[in-house]
Design an enzyme around this catalytic site. Sequence first.
Site, PDB file in Angstrom:
ATOM      1  N   HIS A 133       7.211  -1.459  -3.245  1.00  0.00           N
ATOM      2  CA  HIS A 133       7.340  -0.033  -2.629  1.00  0.00           C
ATOM      3  C   HIS A 133       7.635  -0.074  -1.220  1.00  0.00           C
ATOM      4  CE1 HIS A 133       4.626   1.023  -6.224  1.00  0.00           C
ATOM      5  NE2 HIS A 133       5.031   2.242  -5.796  1.00  0.00           N
ATOM      6  N   LYS A 137       3.098   2.148   2.320  1.00  0.00           N
ATOM      7  CA  LYS A 137       2.390   2.267   1.305  1.00  0.00           C
ATOM      8  C   LYS A 137       1.038   1.613   1.854  1.00  0.00           C
ATOM      9  CE  LYS A 137       1.410   1.824  -3.615  1.00  0.00           C
ATOM     10  NZ  LYS A 137       0.806   3.261  -3.605  1.00  0.00           N
TER      11      LYS A 137
END
EC number: 1.17.1.8
Length: 247
Positions: A133, A137
């Site tokens: 990701h 995050k």
Amino acid sequence: MRIALVGYGRMGRAVEEAARARGDEIVARLDREDRIDAAALAGAEVAIEFSVPSSAPLNLRRLAEAGVDTVSGTTGWDPAQGEVDAAVRAAGTGLLVAANFSLGVGFFHRIVREAARLAAGVPDYDVHLYEAHHRHKLDHPSGTARMLADSVVELFAGKDRWEESPPAGRPEREVVYLSVARAGEIAGTHVVSFEGPNDRVELRHEARDRGGFAVGAVEAAHWVRGRPGVHTLGDWLRDRFTDSPSP
Ligand code: NAD
């Protein structure tokens, strides 16, 4: 439908775009400093919550107290789920919490479950997971990776738990290892790899942008409106993928 957005960051904005495209009206946009009560919610029929793990449980309790059915996509606050569920049941509202609203991931999750089940019939295969990701995050591994890993542990013969890689010592046969990367603006990649002695079967889902999560969250909001109780992603997807019994 009249929608309140709770958490107006990257996902809040993507949800606004998806809701508008569907003809819904955004009646409130509430972020960090805003209180959550009936006045602030401005007649919303449903709330869509994408904030941060530390604020999601309180936001969801406030939304239940205000009598608004809600979908929440915030990840990384699982230990507080019990208290939120109790508040929702007491208020008689509806709540659907899901780590991933993408219909593509719903479809992918079903394929992964079927593959994990089938792998029992081929000797000497092992399995591992990888997720990547963007660097903003906050939680790891992703809620989606946890969901996939739970399914693999449930269905792949001989595994009894999953752990984030690398292993602390010698790798254990019963453990499914899950590795994590954070870089740039990756929207979300999940890979489940079945490693055989002579070959590999790799299943991969790659989100290209946040649009898929947003479209799914808006669709789920329509589903949860007027449906009291605590619902799971599976409840919604069973209706969505009507011909599929799992998960
Ligand atoms: P982001 O950092 O862009 O946005 C979070 C927003 O929440 C910010 O605007 C922040 O100011 C706000 N916020 C902080 N405290 C708040 C509070 N008390 N009340 C209301 N808002 C508050 O993050 P993002 O990319 O929009 O992701 C949000 C969450 O959604 C993360 O947990 C992420 O993992 C998750 N996510 C879920 C899905 C899914 O499909 N379920 C998809 C993508 C992201």
